[in-house]
Scaffold this active site. Structure first.
Site, PDB file in Angstrom:
ATOM      1  CD  GLU A 246      41.739  46.751  45.862  1.00 47.21           C
ATOM      2  OE1 GLU A 246      41.090  47.548  45.155  1.00 47.21           O
ATOM      3  OE2 GLU A 246      41.254  45.709  46.332  1.00 47.21           O
TER       4      GLU A 246
ATOM      5  CG  HIS B  16      39.567  34.919  44.163  1.00 47.60           C
ATOM      6  ND1 HIS B  16      38.669  35.266  43.202  1.00 47.60           N
ATOM      7  CD2 HIS B  16      39.323  35.745  45.214  1.00 47.60           C
ATOM      8  CE1 HIS B  16      37.902  36.257  43.657  1.00 47.60           C
ATOM      9  NE2 HIS B  16      38.285  36.566  44.874  1.00 47.60           N
TER      10      HIS B  16
ATOM     11  CG  PHE C  68      42.892  37.101  46.702  1.00 44.64           C
ATOM     12  CD1 PHE C  68      42.901  35.722  46.526  1.00 44.64           C
ATOM     13  CD2 PHE C  68      42.036  37.630  47.654  1.00 44.64           C
ATOM     14  CE1 PHE C  68      42.085  34.895  47.292  1.00 44.64           C
ATOM     15  CE2 PHE C  68      41.217  36.811  48.421  1.00 44.64           C
ATOM     16  CZ  PHE C  68      41.248  35.438  48.238  1.00 44.64           C
TER      17      PHE C  68
ATOM     18  CD  GLU D  35      40.979  45.726  49.834  1.00 45.12           C
ATOM     19  OE1 GLU D  35      41.196  44.538  49.561  1.00 45.12           O
ATOM     20  OE2 GLU D  35      40.827  46.602  48.967  1.00 45.12           O
TER      21      GLU D  35
ATOM     22  CG  ASP E 279      44.361  36.283  41.778  1.00 47.31           C
ATOM     23  OD1 ASP E 279      44.371  35.417  40.909  1.00 47.31           O
ATOM     24  OD2 ASP E 279      44.767  36.075  42.938  1.00 47.31           O
ATOM     25  CG  PHE E 280      42.049  41.423  44.336  1.00 50.45           C
ATOM     26  CD1 PHE E 280      41.547  40.376  43.577  1.00 50.45           C
ATOM     27  CD2 PHE E 280      41.636  41.533  45.656  1.00 50.45           C
ATOM     28  CE1 PHE E 280      40.665  39.442  44.120  1.00 50.45           C
ATOM     29  CE2 PHE E 280      40.743  40.615  46.205  1.00 50.45           C
ATOM     30  CZ  PHE E 280      40.266  39.574  45.439  1.00 50.45           C
TER      31      PHE E 280
END
Lengths: 338, 334
Positions: free
Chosen positions: A66, A135, A89, A35, A91-92
Site C-alpha cells: 500500500e 476489518h 479496508f 488490490e 483499517d489497513f
C-alpha cells in the site's frame, strides 16, 4: 422508455462504478489502481466490470504494497493524471498512512500550491458483519481530522454516483469512504434505502452540501453512511409515537455543511449525532461543537451515539452492543425530550 | 506431523460445513453459527507441521489471517480456539478476536489480520529471547503476497542486523486473493530475497512435510544456536477460495485441479506406509484426529456467548469501573 430509464435503480456499487467508467471514457488520464480491482472487480464490487472495458493498463492490480501504490498514485497525480487508488479496508491505512497524510494530503500546501494531487482514495469502512477489530472500523474522524484531503461518505446510490463524479473532477485529494453494508453485495445484504433511482447521465453532487433525508420538527438526527438508514428507520418508529425527527445525511465531512445542521437545530432544538466511528475526538464531538458555537441558545438537548471507544469486537452480542442500532437511535431521540 | 496435518485438514473441512450453515441459499457473510470472514488453510498443512515440529512452547509464532493449521501444529488449545471462532466467551480471546486474531500465550502463538504485520512482532519476540540469553526462537509465517510489504522487508533487515533468532517462513500458495504470483513479482523464488539481507534463504518447491521438516530444522537450529535469522519458502496449495464465499472466478480451472491433485496430506500418508506403517496405524491416527476435532467443535458450540457488557472489558475505557473477572475457561483446556 425514457421514464423507465429515469427510474432504473442501481446498487451503490453499480452507481460508483458507473461514475468511474464515465470519467475513464471521457479522460484518458483517469485510471484505477489497487488490490484485486481488476480480475476480482474489487472485493466490495467497487470496480466491477472495469477491467473488461478498459484493460489492465487502466485498471491495475497491484502487489500488496500500500505504501508503494498509494504513493505512486500521489506521484502520478502530481504529474497531472487522475488516479483512483483503492485501499481495500480503511483499517489497513496504518501500513501506508505516511503516503496518505504526509504526501497526498500535504504536498499541495507544502509546495505553496505549486503541485496539485488530484486523486481519489477509495476505501471500505464499517462493521456489522462480525469481522473483528482489524476489518470493521469506520475511522471517519481520523481522515477528517487531518488537513488537506476532502472526505466523502455516500449513503445512497444516487449520492454515490454524484459524489464520485465530483471526487474524480476535484483537483484536491479526495478520500471516498464507502460502507460495505451499503454496496449491494450478494453476500452482505443491504438495508432498505441505498438502492435508489440513478440517472443515466452524469451529474455532480457538490461537496459540503448535507442532505435532509427526512424532514421533521421535533429533533435533528445528524449522521452519515450506514447510520443514515438506521436513523431513518428509527424516525419511522418515532413517527408512530408522534415524534417527527429530521434526519440529516452529512454526505461529506470535509467540507462540512454546518449551516444545514444549525438551521435544523434552530427549528427542532434537539440534536442527536450518530456515528459508527469512535466516540471520542470524532464526528459526534465536532458536530456538537459547531452547533454549540453557532446556535447555543437554540440547543435544548444533545445526545451522541458512536462506538464507545473500544476496538470493534468479533462476537455478535459484543458487536451489536457497541454499534449504534435503530433502537439506540430512537432511544437517544426520546432522551432529548422530543 | 501426520496427526497435526490430518487434524488441521479435518478441522478445516468441518469449519467449512459449520460456516456454510445458515448462510445458504443466498450467501450472507454475517449469518449462521460462524459469522465474519473465514480463511481456510486446507492445502497449507505441510509447512505448519514441518516447521512447528522443531518448536517448543516457549518459542514464539506469529501466523497470518489464515492461521488454523499453524495454531494446531503449535499446540494452541483446540477447544478454546474453536470457541473463539464461534464467538463464545470461553474462546481464546473471549469472543473479541475471532478466527483471524487468535492469541494463546500458553504456547506463544499469535496471528494478525493485516498482511505482513506479524513479522515485526516475531522479530520482537526473537529480540526478547536474545536479550534474556535464552535459546528461544521466533517464527513468522507470511504468505507469498506479503513479501512485497514494507513490514516484512524491514523485519528481515532488523533481524539480520541484530543477528536475531527468527525464522521467516513464506507459505507460497501462488495467490494473493485474486492476484497470481507472476503478476506481483518478477522473482519466482521468494527465498532469494534473503540474499539482500545476507541471510540464508531456502525454497522447497513442493509441499512435502518431510522436506520442510529437514529444511526447517537447519534454520531453527541455526537461530537457536545464536547464528541469526533465515528465510524459508515452501510451495503450498490453496484448496479453497481466499475466504469462504470467494467465487474464485479469476482462477483457471486447471489451477484448481492441480491444487486438488497435489495433496501433502495424502503424500505423507503414502510416505508413512512406505516407511512401514500399516493401514490400520494410519487410520488410527486419522480417527484420533477426527475425534479431537469433533470434540472441540461440539464443546465450542455448547459454550455461552459473551454478555454485551463484556465489550467494555480488556481495554481502558472511560466508562467507570472496569470489570475484572475473567471469562470462565473451566473444561476448555486440551
Amino acid at each position: 422508455m425514457a421514464q423507465a430509464a429515469a427510474e432504473r435503480e442501481l446498487t451503490m456499487s453499480r452507481a460508483m462504478v458507473e461514475a468511474i467508467a464515465t470519467e475513464m471514457r471521457g479522460n484518458e488520464e483517469v485510471f484505477v489502481m489497487g488490490e484485486d480491482v481488476a480480475d476480482y472487480g474489487g472485493i466490495f464490487d467497487s470496480t466491477q466490470g472495469l477491467l473488461e472495458e478498459f484493460g489492465r493498463d487502466r485498471v491495475m492490480d497491484v502487489p500488496i504494497s500500500e505504501t508503494a501504490f498509494i504513493g505512486a498514485a500521489v506521484g502520478a497525480a502530481q504529474r497531472g493524471m487522475r488516479p483512483i487508488a483503492e485501499l481495500m479496508f480503511v483499517d489497513f491505512f496504518g501500513v501506508c498512512m505516511d503516503q496518505i497524510y504526509n504526501q497526498m494530503a500535504k504536498n499541495t500546501y507544502m509546495s505553496g500550491g505549486a503541485v496539485n494531487v488530484p486523486m481519489v482514495l477509495m476505501t471500505a469502512v464499517g462493521g456489522t458483519y462480525n469481522d473483528a477489530a482489524q476489518h470493521s472500523q469506520t475511522l471517519y474522524g481520523t481522515f477528517a481530522h487531518l488537513p488537506g484531503m476532502k472526505v466523502v461518505v455516500p449513503s445512497t446510490a444516487y449520492d454515490a454516483k454524484g459524489l464520485m463524479h465530483a471526487a474524480i473532477r476535484d483537483d484536491n485529494p479526495v478520500v471516498y469512504m464507502f460502507h460495505k453494508r451499503l454496496m449491494g453485495l450478494g453476500w452482505m445484504p443491504a438495508p432498505e434505502g441505498p438502492k435508489t433511482p440513478v440517472p443515466e447521465e452524469d451529474y455532480e453532487i457538490p461537496f459540503g452540501e448535507a442532505d435532509v433525508k427526512r424532514e421533521g420538527d421535533d429533533a435533528t438526527v445528524v449522521t452519515l453512511g450506514l447510520h443514515v438508514h438506521r436513523a431513518l428507520e428509527a424516525a419511522e418508529a418515532l413517527a408512530d409515537e408522534g415524534v417527527e425527527a429530521e434526519v440529516i445525511d452529512l454526505r461529506t465531512l470535509v467540507p462540512l455543511d454546518t449551516e444545514t445542521v444549525v438551521e435544523s437545530v434552530r427549528k427542532t432544538g434537539r440534536l442527536v449525532v450518530v456515528d459508527e466511528d469512535y466516540r471520542s475526538f470524532g464526528v459526534t464531538g465536532e458536530i456538537v461543537a459547531r452547533v454549540a458555537e453557532e446556535a447555543l441558545s437554540d440547543l435544548e438537548a444533545v445526545r451522541r451515539l458512536a462506538i464507545p471507544d473500544v476496538p470493534i469486537p468479533y462476537a455478535r452480542p459484543l458487536e451489536r452492543e457497541v454499534n449504534p442500532g435503530v433502537e439506540d437511535i430512537a432511544e437517544a431521540v426520546r432522551a432529548t425530550g422530543a | 506431523m501426520y496427526e497435526w496435518m490430518v487434524t488441521a485438514r479435518h478441522y478445516e473441512e468441518r469449519l467449512q460445513e459449520e460456516y456454510l450453515e445458515g448462510k445458504q441459499p443466498a450467501f450472507d457473510i454475517s449469518a449462521g453459527p460462524i459469522p465474519g470472514e473465514l480463511h481456510l488453510a486446507a492445502g497449507h498443512e505441510a509447512v505448519a507441521a514441518g516447521v512447528c515440529a522443531h518448536l517448543r512452547d516457549d518459542d514464539a509464532v506469529t501466523a497470518t489471517h489464515r492461521p488454523h493449521h499453524v495454531a494446531i501444529a503449535k499446540g494452541v488449545a483446540l477447544k478454546r480456539m474453536t470457541a473463539e471462532i464461534f464467538g463464545r466467551r470461553t474462546g481464546l480471546c473471549k469472543g473479541k478476536g475471532g478466527h483471524m486474531h487468535l492469541f494463546d500465550p500458553d504456547v506463544n502463538f499469535a496471528c494478525s489480520g493485516i498482511i505482513a504485520e506479524g513479522s515485526p512482532p516475531a522479530v520482537g519476540a526473537a529480540l526478547a529471547a536474545k536479550k534474556r540469553n535464552t535459546d528461544g526462537v521466533a517464527v513468522s509465517f507470511v504468505g507469498e503476497g506479503a513479501i512485497d510489504q514494507g513490514g516484512f522487508l524491514e523485519s528481515l533487515n532488523l533481524a539480520a542486523v541484530h543477528d536475531l533468532p527468527v525464522v521467516f517462513v513464506i507459505e507460497d500458495n501462488d495467490w494473493a486473493i485474486s492476484m497470481p504470483k507472476e503478476r506481483v513479482t518478477d522473482v519466482a523464488d521468494g527465498s532469494q530475497r534473503a540474499a539482500g539481507f545476507d541471510m540464508p534463504g531456502v525454497r522447497i518447491d513442493y509441499d512435502d512435510a518431510v522436506a520442510v521438516h529437514e529444511a526447517a530444522e537447519e534454520a531453527i537450529m541455526r537461530a537457536r544456536a545464536g547464528n541469526g535469522p533465515s528465510l524459508l519458502e515452501v510451495q503450498v496449495h490453496r484448496r479453497m477460495g481466499h475466504f469462504m464465499g470467494d467465487p474464485e472466478s479469476y482462477r483457471p480451472e486447471e489451477d484448481v485441479e492441480r491444487h486438488r491433485r497435489l495433496d501433502s496430506v495424502a503424500r505423507l500418508a503414502d510416505d508413512l506406509r512406505s516407511a512401514g506403517a500399516t493401514d490400520d496405524e494410519v487410520k488410527e491416527i486419522e480417527e484420533r484426529a477426527r475425534e479431537r476435532v469433533e470434540e472441540a467443535i461440539a464443546w465450542a458450540k455448547d459454550q455461552p456467548e459473551p454478555d454485551p457488557e463484556e465489550a467494555y472489558e480488556d481495554v481502558f475505557v472511560e466508562r467507570g469501573e472496569r470489570r475484572q473477572e475473567p471469562a470462565a475457561t473451566a473444561g476448555g483446556e486440551d
